[in-house]
Design an enzyme around this catalytic site. Structure first.
Site, PDB file in Angstrom:
ATOM      1  N   LYS A  31      43.205  -5.449  -2.888  1.00 14.77           N
ATOM      2  CA  LYS A  31      41.984  -6.532  -2.928  1.00 14.77           C
ATOM      3  C   LYS A  31      41.668  -6.448  -4.074  1.00 14.77           C
ATOM      4  CE  LYS A  31      42.267  -4.124   1.294  1.00 14.77           C
ATOM      5  NZ  LYS A  31      41.605  -3.208   2.581  1.00 14.77           N
ATOM      6  N   GLN A  84      37.610   1.933   2.521  1.00 18.73           N
ATOM      7  CA  GLN A  84      38.900   1.986   2.547  1.00 18.73           C
ATOM      8  C   GLN A  84      39.175   3.244   3.976  1.00 18.73           C
ATOM      9  OE1 GLN A  84      40.847  -0.216   2.214  1.00 18.73           O
ATOM     10  NE2 GLN A  84      43.051   0.306   3.025  1.00 18.73           N
ATOM     11  N   ASP A  89      35.163  -6.511   6.199  1.00 19.18           N
ATOM     12  CA  ASP A  89      35.736  -6.251   7.166  1.00 19.18           C
ATOM     13  C   ASP A  89      36.050  -6.682   8.500  1.00 19.18           C
ATOM     14  OD1 ASP A  89      37.824  -4.597   5.856  1.00 19.18           O
ATOM     15  OD2 ASP A  89      37.028  -2.701   5.832  1.00 19.18           O
TER      16      ASP A  89
END
Ligand code: GUN
Length: 291
Positions: A52, A96, A119
Protein backbone atom coordinates in the site's frame (compact mmCIF):
# COMPACT_ATOMS: atom_id res chain seq x y z
CA UNK A 1 -10.74 -17.91 -22.88
CA UNK A 2 -9.55 -14.39 -22.20
CA UNK A 3 -7.52 -13.42 -19.14
CA UNK A 4 -8.87 -10.59 -17.03
CA UNK A 5 -5.53 -8.93 -16.57
CA UNK A 6 -5.74 -7.15 -13.24
CA UNK A 7 -2.09 -6.21 -13.32
CA UNK A 8 -2.33 -4.31 -16.61
CA UNK A 9 -5.68 -2.75 -15.70
CA UNK A 10 -4.34 -1.60 -12.34
CA UNK A 11 -1.34 -0.14 -14.15
CA UNK A 12 -3.68 1.98 -16.33
CA UNK A 13 -5.62 3.13 -13.25
CA UNK A 14 -2.40 4.05 -11.45
CA UNK A 15 -1.21 6.03 -14.49
CA UNK A 16 -4.53 7.91 -14.56
CA UNK A 17 -4.24 8.66 -10.83
CA UNK A 18 -0.61 9.80 -11.16
CA UNK A 19 -1.67 12.22 -13.93
CA UNK A 20 -4.40 13.62 -11.67
CA UNK A 21 -1.96 14.11 -8.81
CA UNK A 22 0.36 16.03 -11.13
CA UNK A 23 -2.54 18.27 -12.16
CA UNK A 24 -3.51 18.83 -8.52
CA UNK A 25 0.03 19.85 -7.65
CA UNK A 26 0.29 22.15 -10.67
CA UNK A 27 -2.92 23.79 -9.47
CA UNK A 28 -1.32 24.53 -6.11
CA UNK A 29 -3.00 21.72 -4.21
CA UNK A 30 -1.13 19.28 -1.99
CA UNK A 31 -0.87 15.59 -2.81
CA UNK A 32 -3.38 13.11 -1.27
CA UNK A 33 -2.16 11.62 2.02
CA UNK A 34 -2.91 8.04 3.14
CA UNK A 35 -1.98 6.73 6.58
CA UNK A 36 -1.72 3.01 7.34
CA UNK A 37 -1.86 1.77 10.93
CA UNK A 38 -0.21 -1.61 11.47
CA UNK A 39 -0.40 -3.53 14.73
CA UNK A 40 2.06 -6.37 15.31
CA UNK A 41 4.15 -8.32 12.81
CA UNK A 42 1.81 -10.70 10.97
CA UNK A 43 3.60 -11.65 7.73
CA UNK A 44 0.57 -11.15 5.50
CA UNK A 45 -0.33 -7.78 7.03
CA UNK A 46 3.29 -6.60 6.83
CA UNK A 47 3.46 -7.29 3.11
CA UNK A 48 -0.01 -5.88 2.34
CA UNK A 49 0.83 -2.64 4.12
CA UNK A 50 4.24 -2.44 2.42
CA UNK A 51 2.47 -2.74 -0.95
CA UNK A 52 0.00 0.00 0.00
CA UNK A 53 2.86 2.37 0.87
CA UNK A 54 4.73 1.48 -2.33
CA UNK A 55 1.57 2.08 -4.42
CA UNK A 56 1.20 5.55 -2.86
CA UNK A 57 4.79 6.41 -3.79
CA UNK A 58 4.20 5.24 -7.36
CA UNK A 59 1.28 7.61 -7.96
CA UNK A 60 2.75 10.58 -6.06
CA UNK A 61 0.65 10.35 -2.87
CA UNK A 62 2.10 11.09 0.53
CA UNK A 63 1.92 8.05 2.81
CA UNK A 64 2.68 7.43 6.47
CA UNK A 65 2.95 4.23 8.44
CA UNK A 66 2.10 4.14 12.13
CA UNK A 67 3.24 0.96 13.87
CA UNK A 68 2.23 -0.53 17.19
CA UNK A 69 3.40 -3.67 18.91
CA UNK A 70 0.93 -6.54 19.56
CA UNK A 71 0.43 -5.39 23.14
CA UNK A 72 -0.96 -1.95 22.28
CA UNK A 73 -4.14 -1.31 24.25
CA UNK A 74 -7.50 -0.74 22.61
CA UNK A 75 -7.59 2.69 24.24
CA UNK A 76 -4.25 3.68 22.71
CA UNK A 77 -5.35 2.52 19.27
CA UNK A 78 -8.66 4.39 19.58
CA UNK A 79 -6.73 7.54 20.54
CA UNK A 80 -4.66 7.11 17.38
CA UNK A 81 -7.85 6.81 15.31
CA UNK A 82 -9.17 9.97 16.93
CA UNK A 83 -5.96 11.84 16.15
CA UNK A 84 -6.11 10.77 12.51
CA UNK A 85 -9.81 11.69 12.28
CA UNK A 86 -8.94 15.22 13.39
CA UNK A 87 -5.71 15.70 11.46
CA UNK A 88 -6.42 18.02 8.51
CA UNK A 89 -3.26 16.76 6.78
CA UNK A 90 -4.68 13.21 6.58
CA UNK A 91 -7.15 12.49 3.77
CA UNK A 92 -7.75 8.83 4.50
CA UNK A 93 -6.44 6.05 6.69
CA UNK A 94 -6.70 2.33 7.22
CA UNK A 95 -6.17 0.16 10.27
CA UNK A 96 -4.84 -3.11 8.88
CA UNK A 97 -6.84 -6.16 10.00
CA UNK A 98 -6.73 -8.59 11.71
CA UNK A 99 -6.07 -6.94 15.07
CA UNK A 100 -4.89 -8.82 18.18
CA UNK A 101 -7.72 -10.58 20.04
CA UNK A 102 -7.84 -8.10 22.93
CA UNK A 103 -8.83 -5.29 20.54
CA UNK A 104 -12.35 -5.05 19.14
CA UNK A 105 -12.15 -4.64 15.36
CA UNK A 106 -15.75 -3.49 15.42
CA UNK A 107 -15.02 -0.69 17.93
CA UNK A 108 -12.01 0.47 15.94
CA UNK A 109 -13.93 0.43 12.64
CA UNK A 110 -16.81 2.37 14.18
CA UNK A 111 -14.39 4.99 15.52
CA UNK A 112 -13.08 5.88 12.04
CA UNK A 113 -14.55 9.04 10.51
CA UNK A 114 -16.58 7.69 7.54
CA UNK A 115 -15.22 10.51 5.34
CA UNK A 116 -11.66 9.17 5.93
CA UNK A 117 -12.64 5.48 5.84
CA UNK A 118 -10.93 4.63 2.55
CA UNK A 119 -11.32 0.90 3.37
CA UNK A 120 -15.10 1.38 3.19
CA UNK A 121 -15.59 -0.74 6.32
CA UNK A 122 -17.61 1.74 8.42
CA UNK A 123 -21.33 0.85 8.60
CA UNK A 124 -22.20 4.29 7.23
CA UNK A 125 -20.25 3.55 4.07
CA UNK A 126 -21.56 -0.02 3.87
CA UNK A 127 -25.15 1.25 4.29
CA UNK A 128 -24.79 3.98 1.69
CA UNK A 129 -23.17 1.53 -0.73
CA UNK A 130 -26.09 -0.88 -0.20
CA UNK A 131 -28.55 1.91 -1.03
CA UNK A 132 -26.63 2.85 -4.18
CA UNK A 133 -25.64 6.19 -2.61
CA UNK A 134 -22.14 7.73 -2.83
CA UNK A 135 -19.84 5.84 -0.46
CA UNK A 136 -16.37 4.44 -0.06
CA UNK A 137 -16.66 0.86 -1.28
CA UNK A 138 -14.26 -1.73 0.11
CA UNK A 139 -11.29 -2.26 -2.14
CA UNK A 140 -11.76 -5.82 -3.44
CA UNK A 141 -15.42 -5.52 -4.57
CA UNK A 142 -14.71 -2.11 -6.05
CA UNK A 143 -11.68 -3.51 -7.88
CA UNK A 144 -13.77 -6.35 -9.31
CA UNK A 145 -16.49 -3.91 -10.43
CA UNK A 146 -13.82 -1.80 -12.15
CA UNK A 147 -12.38 -4.89 -13.89
CA UNK A 148 -15.85 -5.93 -15.08
CA UNK A 149 -16.48 -2.38 -16.34
CA UNK A 150 -13.16 -2.02 -18.16
CA UNK A 151 -13.53 -5.41 -19.88
CA UNK A 152 -17.12 -4.49 -20.79
CA UNK A 153 -18.54 -7.69 -19.30
CA UNK A 154 -22.35 -7.72 -19.41
CA UNK A 155 -23.89 -8.23 -15.95
CA UNK A 156 -27.47 -7.09 -16.57
CA UNK A 157 -29.87 -10.03 -16.26
CA UNK A 158 -27.00 -12.46 -15.65
CA UNK A 159 -26.92 -14.95 -12.81
CA UNK A 160 -23.98 -14.16 -10.55
CA UNK A 161 -22.99 -16.72 -7.94
CA UNK A 162 -20.81 -15.38 -5.13
CA UNK A 163 -18.99 -17.96 -3.02
CA UNK A 164 -18.40 -16.43 0.40
CA UNK A 165 -20.33 -13.96 2.54
CA UNK A 166 -17.56 -11.96 4.23
CA UNK A 167 -18.24 -8.35 5.15
CA UNK A 168 -15.36 -7.10 3.04
CA UNK A 169 -15.76 -9.16 -0.14
CA UNK A 170 -18.66 -11.58 -0.64
CA UNK A 171 -21.52 -9.55 0.81
CA UNK A 172 -20.63 -6.15 -0.70
CA UNK A 173 -19.92 -7.89 -4.03
CA UNK A 174 -23.39 -9.45 -4.02
CA UNK A 175 -25.01 -6.11 -3.20
CA UNK A 176 -23.10 -4.11 -5.82
CA UNK A 177 -23.98 -6.53 -8.61
CA UNK A 178 -27.66 -6.54 -7.66
CA UNK A 179 -27.97 -2.72 -7.62
CA UNK A 180 -29.75 -0.93 -10.45
CA UNK A 181 -26.49 0.17 -12.03
CA UNK A 182 -24.06 -0.68 -14.78
CA UNK A 183 -22.29 -2.96 -13.91
CA UNK A 184 -25.13 -4.38 -11.84
CA UNK A 185 -28.74 -5.44 -12.51
CA UNK A 186 -27.68 -9.04 -11.97
CA UNK A 187 -29.57 -11.83 -10.24
CA UNK A 188 -27.27 -12.78 -7.39
CA UNK A 189 -26.96 -15.94 -5.30
CA UNK A 190 -24.66 -15.91 -2.27
CA UNK A 191 -23.30 -19.31 -1.23
CA UNK A 192 -21.56 -20.13 2.04
CA UNK A 193 -20.56 -22.97 4.32
CA UNK A 194 -24.17 -24.02 4.94
CA UNK A 195 -25.27 -23.95 1.30
CA UNK A 196 -26.75 -27.18 -0.02
CA UNK A 197 -26.30 -28.29 -3.65
CA UNK A 198 -23.36 -25.94 -4.06
CA UNK A 199 -22.16 -27.57 -7.28
CA UNK A 200 -25.61 -27.32 -8.92
CA UNK A 201 -25.85 -23.64 -8.01
CA UNK A 202 -22.34 -22.91 -9.31
CA UNK A 203 -23.22 -24.63 -12.59
CA UNK A 204 -26.01 -22.06 -13.07
CA UNK A 205 -23.60 -19.15 -12.81
CA UNK A 206 -22.97 -16.88 -15.77
CA UNK A 207 -20.47 -15.12 -13.54
CA UNK A 208 -18.85 -17.05 -10.68
CA UNK A 209 -17.01 -15.10 -8.00
CA UNK A 210 -14.96 -17.28 -5.63
CA UNK A 211 -14.15 -15.49 -2.39
CA UNK A 212 -13.80 -18.32 0.13
CA UNK A 213 -10.08 -18.31 0.84
CA UNK A 214 -10.13 -22.03 0.20
CA UNK A 215 -7.35 -23.02 -2.24
CA UNK A 216 -8.44 -24.96 -5.35
CA UNK A 217 -12.06 -25.17 -4.16
CA UNK A 218 -13.63 -24.47 -7.56
CA UNK A 219 -13.08 -27.34 -9.95
CA UNK A 220 -14.00 -27.58 -13.65
CA UNK A 221 -17.10 -29.71 -12.96
CA UNK A 222 -18.59 -26.75 -11.05
CA UNK A 223 -18.32 -24.28 -13.94
CA UNK A 224 -20.69 -23.79 -16.87
CA UNK A 225 -19.15 -23.56 -20.35
CA UNK A 226 -18.52 -19.91 -21.23
CA UNK A 227 -18.87 -18.59 -17.67
CA UNK A 228 -16.88 -15.62 -16.36
CA UNK A 229 -14.77 -16.71 -13.37
CA UNK A 230 -13.36 -14.27 -10.85
CA UNK A 231 -10.94 -15.71 -8.31
CA UNK A 232 -10.55 -13.64 -5.14
CA UNK A 233 -8.53 -16.27 -3.27
CA UNK A 234 -5.02 -15.31 -2.20
CA UNK A 235 -4.02 -17.99 0.28
CA UNK A 236 -0.29 -18.02 1.04
CA UNK A 237 0.71 -21.67 0.73
CA UNK A 238 4.25 -22.74 1.65
CA UNK A 239 6.47 -23.31 -1.38
CA UNK A 240 10.11 -24.22 -1.86
CA UNK A 241 10.01 -22.85 -5.42
CA UNK A 242 9.76 -19.14 -4.53
CA UNK A 243 12.18 -16.75 -2.83
CA UNK A 244 9.54 -15.63 -0.34
CA UNK A 245 8.86 -19.25 0.72
CA UNK A 246 5.17 -19.09 -0.18
CA UNK A 247 2.96 -19.13 -3.23
CA UNK A 248 -0.25 -17.12 -3.59
CA UNK A 249 -2.95 -19.64 -4.38
CA UNK A 250 -6.45 -18.93 -5.67
CA UNK A 251 -9.79 -20.58 -4.88
CA UNK A 252 -10.04 -21.85 -8.47
CA UNK A 253 -8.18 -24.72 -10.16
CA UNK A 254 -6.97 -22.37 -12.88
CA UNK A 255 -5.69 -24.80 -15.54
CA UNK A 256 -8.85 -26.93 -15.64
CA UNK A 257 -11.38 -24.13 -15.20
CA UNK A 258 -9.75 -21.76 -17.69
CA UNK A 259 -10.29 -24.34 -20.44
CA UNK A 260 -14.07 -23.95 -19.97
CA UNK A 261 -14.73 -20.31 -19.29
CA UNK A 262 -14.95 -17.14 -21.39
CA UNK A 263 -12.98 -14.91 -18.99
CA UNK A 264 -10.93 -15.70 -15.89
CA UNK A 265 -8.72 -13.80 -13.44
CA UNK A 266 -5.30 -15.31 -12.75
CA UNK A 267 -3.79 -15.54 -9.25
CA UNK A 268 -1.58 -13.62 -8.85
CA UNK A 269 -2.20 -10.77 -11.28
CA UNK A 270 -6.00 -10.68 -11.26
CA UNK A 271 -8.07 -9.32 -8.40
CA UNK A 272 -5.08 -8.52 -6.13
CA UNK A 273 -3.67 -5.60 -8.15
CA UNK A 274 -7.21 -4.24 -8.64
CA UNK A 275 -7.75 -4.28 -4.87
CA UNK A 276 -4.57 -2.26 -4.44
CA UNK A 277 -5.58 0.21 -7.14
CA UNK A 278 -8.98 0.68 -5.48
CA UNK A 279 -7.44 1.93 -2.27
CA UNK A 280 -5.70 4.60 -4.35
CA UNK A 281 -9.01 5.49 -6.06
CA UNK A 282 -10.65 5.90 -2.63
CA UNK A 283 -7.77 7.95 -1.25
CA UNK A 284 -7.86 10.29 -4.25
CA UNK A 285 -11.62 10.66 -3.79
CA UNK A 286 -11.18 11.39 -0.07
CA UNK A 287 -8.52 14.00 -0.81
CA UNK A 288 -10.65 15.71 -3.46
CA UNK A 289 -13.61 15.89 -1.09
CA UNK A 290 -11.46 17.82 1.41
CA UNK A 291 -10.09 20.37 -1.10
N1 GUN B 1 -6.94 -7.13 5.96
C1 GUN B 1 -7.16 -7.85 4.82
N2 GUN B 1 -7.64 -7.03 3.85
C2 GUN B 1 -7.72 -5.80 4.40
C3 GUN B 1 -8.12 -4.54 3.88
O1 GUN B 1 -8.55 -4.39 2.73
N3 GUN B 1 -8.05 -3.49 4.74
C4 GUN B 1 -7.62 -3.62 6.02
N4 GUN B 1 -7.61 -2.54 6.80
N5 GUN B 1 -7.23 -4.78 6.53
C5 GUN B 1 -7.27 -5.86 5.71
Amino acid sequence: MQLLDGKATARSIKDEIADEVQLMKKGGLREPHLVAVLVGHDGGSESYVAYKIKDCEEVGFKSSLIRYEDDVTEEELLKCVDRLNNDPEVDGFIVQLPLPKHISEEKVTLAIDPSKDVDGFHPQNVGQMAMGLPAFVSATPQGIMELIKRYDIETSGKHVVVLGRSNIVGRPMSILLSLKNNPGNATVTVCHSRTKNLKEICLQADILIAALGSPHFVTADMVKDGAVVIDVGTTRLPSDKTKSGFKLTGDVVFDDVSAKCSYITPVPGGVGPMTRASLLINTLKAAKSRM
